[in-house]
Design an enzyme around this catalytic site. Structure first.
Site, PDB file in Angstrom:
ATOM      1  N   LYS A  21       0.831  -1.213   0.000  1.00 30.43           N
ATOM      2  CA  LYS A  21       0.000   0.000   0.000  1.00 30.43           C
ATOM      3  C   LYS A  21       0.868   1.266   0.000  1.00 30.43           C
ATOM      4  O   LYS A  21       0.617   2.180  -0.779  1.00 30.43           O
ATOM      5  CB  LYS A  21      -0.950  -0.038   1.214  1.00 30.43           C
ATOM      6  CG  LYS A  21      -1.941   1.100   1.250  1.00 30.43           C
ATOM      7  CD  LYS A  21      -3.194   0.730   2.009  1.00 30.43           C
ATOM      8  CE  LYS A  21      -3.024   0.794   3.517  1.00 30.43           C
ATOM      9  NZ  LYS A  21      -2.827   2.180   4.023  1.00 30.43           N
ATOM     10  N   ARG A  26       2.795   5.893  -3.256  1.00 24.71           N
ATOM     11  CA  ARG A  26       3.913   6.735  -3.712  1.00 24.71           C
ATOM     12  C   ARG A  26       4.142   6.590  -5.211  1.00 24.71           C
ATOM     13  O   ARG A  26       4.474   7.571  -5.881  1.00 24.71           O
ATOM     14  CB  ARG A  26       5.181   6.391  -2.916  1.00 24.71           C
ATOM     15  CG  ARG A  26       5.113   6.925  -1.470  1.00 24.71           C
ATOM     16  CD  ARG A  26       6.133   6.257  -0.582  1.00 24.71           C
ATOM     17  NE  ARG A  26       6.226   6.817   0.752  1.00 24.71           N
ATOM     18  CZ  ARG A  26       5.360   6.566   1.750  1.00 24.71           C
ATOM     19  NH1 ARG A  26       4.323   5.767   1.555  1.00 24.71           N
ATOM     20  NH2 ARG A  26       5.536   7.117   2.937  1.00 24.71           N
ATOM     21  N   GLY A  93      -5.120   8.011   5.385  1.00 25.76           N
ATOM     22  CA  GLY A  93      -4.186   8.949   6.005  1.00 25.76           C
ATOM     23  C   GLY A  93      -2.998   9.219   5.097  1.00 25.76           C
ATOM     24  O   GLY A  93      -2.501  10.346   5.032  1.00 25.76           O
ATOM     25  N   SER A 166       6.912   9.363  12.401  1.00 25.17           N
ATOM     26  CA  SER A 166       5.872   9.151  11.394  1.00 25.17           C
ATOM     27  C   SER A 166       6.427   9.319   9.987  1.00 25.17           C
ATOM     28  O   SER A 166       6.946  10.378   9.623  1.00 25.17           O
ATOM     29  CB  SER A 166       4.728  10.151  11.610  1.00 25.17           C
ATOM     30  OG  SER A 166       3.954  10.255  10.434  1.00 25.17           O
ATOM     31  N   GLN A 168       4.618   9.394   7.391  1.00 22.74           N
ATOM     32  CA  GLN A 168       3.719  10.277   6.636  1.00 22.74           C
ATOM     33  C   GLN A 168       4.118  11.732   6.828  1.00 22.74           C
ATOM     34  O   GLN A 168       4.100  12.521   5.886  1.00 22.74           O
ATOM     35  CB  GLN A 168       2.268  10.032   7.063  1.00 22.74           C
ATOM     36  CG  GLN A 168       1.795   8.635   6.671  1.00 22.74           C
ATOM     37  CD  GLN A 168       0.386   8.339   7.136  1.00 22.74           C
ATOM     38  OE1 GLN A 168      -0.186   9.069   7.936  1.00 22.74           O
ATOM     39  NE2 GLN A 168      -0.173   7.254   6.638  1.00 22.74           N
ATOM     40  N   ASP A 313       1.702  -1.137  11.785  1.00 22.19           N
ATOM     41  CA  ASP A 313       0.473  -1.625  11.147  1.00 22.19           C
ATOM     42  C   ASP A 313       0.211  -3.102  11.441  1.00 22.19           C
ATOM     43  O   ASP A 313      -0.882  -3.609  11.179  1.00 22.19           O
ATOM     44  CB  ASP A 313       0.546  -1.416   9.624  1.00 22.19           C
ATOM     45  CG  ASP A 313       0.513   0.064   9.254  1.00 22.19           C
ATOM     46  OD1 ASP A 313       0.074   0.880  10.095  1.00 22.19           O
ATOM     47  OD2 ASP A 313       0.941   0.393   8.137  1.00 22.19           O
ATOM     48  N   LYS A 340      -4.697   5.733  14.587  1.00 16.95           N
ATOM     49  CA  LYS A 340      -4.803   5.077  13.277  1.00 16.95           C
ATOM     50  C   LYS A 340      -6.264   5.092  12.817  1.00 16.95           C
ATOM     51  O   LYS A 340      -7.050   5.898  13.291  1.00 16.95           O
ATOM     52  CB  LYS A 340      -4.238   3.659  13.366  1.00 16.95           C
ATOM     53  CG  LYS A 340      -2.740   3.629  13.653  1.00 16.95           C
ATOM     54  CD  LYS A 340      -1.960   4.225  12.494  1.00 16.95           C
ATOM     55  CE  LYS A 340      -0.473   4.315  12.779  1.00 16.95           C
ATOM     56  NZ  LYS A 340       0.255   5.028  11.732  1.00 16.95           N
ATOM     57  N   ARG A 386      -7.554  -3.331   9.527  1.00 15.90           N
ATOM     58  CA  ARG A 386      -6.594  -4.224  10.189  1.00 15.90           C
ATOM     59  C   ARG A 386      -7.201  -4.900  11.426  1.00 15.90           C
ATOM     60  O   ARG A 386      -6.823  -6.020  11.772  1.00 15.90           O
ATOM     61  CB  ARG A 386      -5.303  -3.481  10.524  1.00 15.90           C
ATOM     62  CG  ARG A 386      -4.671  -2.852   9.269  1.00 15.90           C
ATOM     63  CD  ARG A 386      -3.187  -2.813   9.271  1.00 15.90           C
ATOM     64  NE  ARG A 386      -2.704  -1.943   8.198  1.00 15.90           N
ATOM     65  CZ  ARG A 386      -2.460  -2.333   6.948  1.00 15.90           C
ATOM     66  NH1 ARG A 386      -2.638  -3.591   6.600  1.00 15.90           N
ATOM     67  NH2 ARG A 386      -2.035  -1.479   6.041  1.00 15.90           N
TER      68      ARG A 386
END
Ligand code: S3P
Length: 427
Positions: A21, A26, A93, A166, A168, A313, A340, A386
């Site tokens: 993912k 990306r 996210g 993080s 992100q 995750d 999350k 998840r």
């Protein structure tokens, strides 16, 4: 949709899972930013990915998803056009936080919104550094979606030490930095997944207990073809299922083996799990390989805090492994789990309690002991993919059926999850 689990006897066979993912997001983003044509093989096609794909379509990119390979005609620097409406980031996210870094540097306004879960998640962590770069972003008092990203003439470069581990946040700053002549730097003390830097070939300086990653216009992506390895986070559910089922053996093909993502394999191995990499390859700097997994007796181990971002995750499914392993399962220093797709600490603890497991919930983690037992109460996935998949695996290993609410949320990362289970199980 309510999913009712069925006990499986054993696992046998080979699985080819869809693309990772993080790398799929990306690849779509970088191909859209680049000028000209790019193709992406084995790109994940899940709800999260369509949030990214449709956002870049709205920004003017031609993205053809009609054949096995996704074809993208990217726009180049300053080539995006103002979208007709607000961008719907859905549940994702990664879409929101990474695209914010790109949009902060544009000369048109965009509004980002998302579903109920995404609308609760913290965006201050990306808004703060982007404001330091001179971005013009409006949001509410607690800095959640919707975000209004207003046009700017240009941004300025910064050196930013990540206050939260993080990938992100790191990526949002680095992607904004791709629009500048001067170098932007992000400093991280705890390693987070490094796909942005690997895929863009960004310079990384290793210091004493930190690394410093640089971006600038020199690293703005060019059109190219991508091959996305299979998602290790999706594979984790099948690793745990195979390890815990009796007389089982599974070959998971082409699994991403990036060192910042293989924490789940390392933890399961340290618990006594048989997981062997039988073939290794590389594509665009990302290592992948076939993973052979066999039934194993598992024992709980101490999980070091430095590995938490690497397994963030996978903690829901690792806790299922821990529940069936000898000893007490314990996870700590993982407060990020509360931010999350759901508050994963609370979600896991509440569901385990319904199953009669002895649970201690802490601000930054939880402990589990005892055997799960039959309950009439359904598990609440809270729309978190998840959580849903972790309890589906638990159900496959239990003598009694478990009902899981809002199971359709698995489409966020792996729409074919139930068929994949069917393919490798004997019920
Ligand atoms: C992601 C980073 C992680 C992870 C998420 C995907 C990414 O979040 O949980 O599912 O692709 O960069 P962090 O921002 O907490 O690292």
């Amino acid at each position: 949709m309510i999913h009712t689990t069925e006990k499986i006897n054993y696992i046998k066979g080979t699985l080819q899972l869809p693309g990772d993912k993080s790398i799929s997001h990306r690849s779509v983003m970088f191909a859209s930013m680049a000028k000209g044509n790019s193709e992406i093989s084995n790109c994940l096609r899940s709800e999260d990915l369509f949030s990214t794909i449709n956002s870049f379509r709205a920004l003017g990119c031609d993205i053809d998803t009609s054949s096995a390979t996704i074809k993208i005609s990217g726009k180049g620097v300053k080539g995006f056009t103002k979208p007709a409406g607000s961008l719907d980031c859905g549940n994702s996210g990664t879409t929101t936080r990474l695209i914010s870094g790109i949009l902060a540097a544009q000369n048109f306004e965009t509004v980002l919104f998302g579903d109920a879960s995404l609308s609760k998640r913290p965006m201050k962590r990306i808004v703060d550094p982007l404001l330091l770069m001179g971005a013009n972003i409006e949001s509410n008092e607690i800095c959640t979606l919707p975000l209004k990203i207003k046009p700017v003439e240009s941004l300025n470069s910064i050196e930013y030490a990540l206050p939260v581990a993080s990938a992100q946040v790191k990526s949002a700053v680095l992607l904004a930095g791709l629009h500048l002549n001067e170098k932007t730097a992000v400093i991280e003390k705890i390693a987070t997944r490094n796909h942005t830097e690997v895929m863009l070939n960004l310079p990384v300086e290793q210091g004493d207990g930190f690394s410093k990653i640089y971006s600038s216009k020199n690293y703005y992506p060019e059109s190219k073809n991508y091959l996305v390895p299979a998602d290790i986070s999706s594979a984790a559910f099948f690793m745990v299922l195979t390890l815990l089922a009796k007389n089982s053996e599974l070959l998971i093909k082409d699994v991403l083996l990036n060192p910042t993502r293989i924490g789940v394999i390392e933890v399961l191995r340290s618990m006594g799990g048989y997981l062997e990499v039988v073939d290794k390859n590389e594509s665009s700097g990302e290592v992948y390989g076939d993973l052979l997994v066999k039934s194993s007796e598992l024992v709980n181990v101490e999980i070091d805090k430095s590995i938490i971002p690497n397994i963030i995750d996978e903690i829901p499914i690792l806790s299922v492994a821990g529940l069936f392993a000898e000893g007490q399962f314990k996870i700590g220093e993982a407060e990020e789990l509360r931010f999350k797709e759901s508050d994963r600490i609370k979600a896991m603890c509440d569901n385990y309690k319904k199953l009669g497991v002895i649970v201690n919930e802490y601000e930054d983690g939880f402990t589990l002991e005892g055997n799960p037992s039959c309950t009439d109460e359904p598990m609440e996935s809270l729309g978190d993919h998840r959580i849903a998949m972790a309890f589906a695996v638990l159900g496959c290993l239990s003598d009694f059926p478990i009902r899981i609410n809002e199971f359709e949320c698995v489409a966020v990362s792996n729409p074919d999850f139930l068929n994949q289970i069917k393919k490798i199980t004997s019920g």
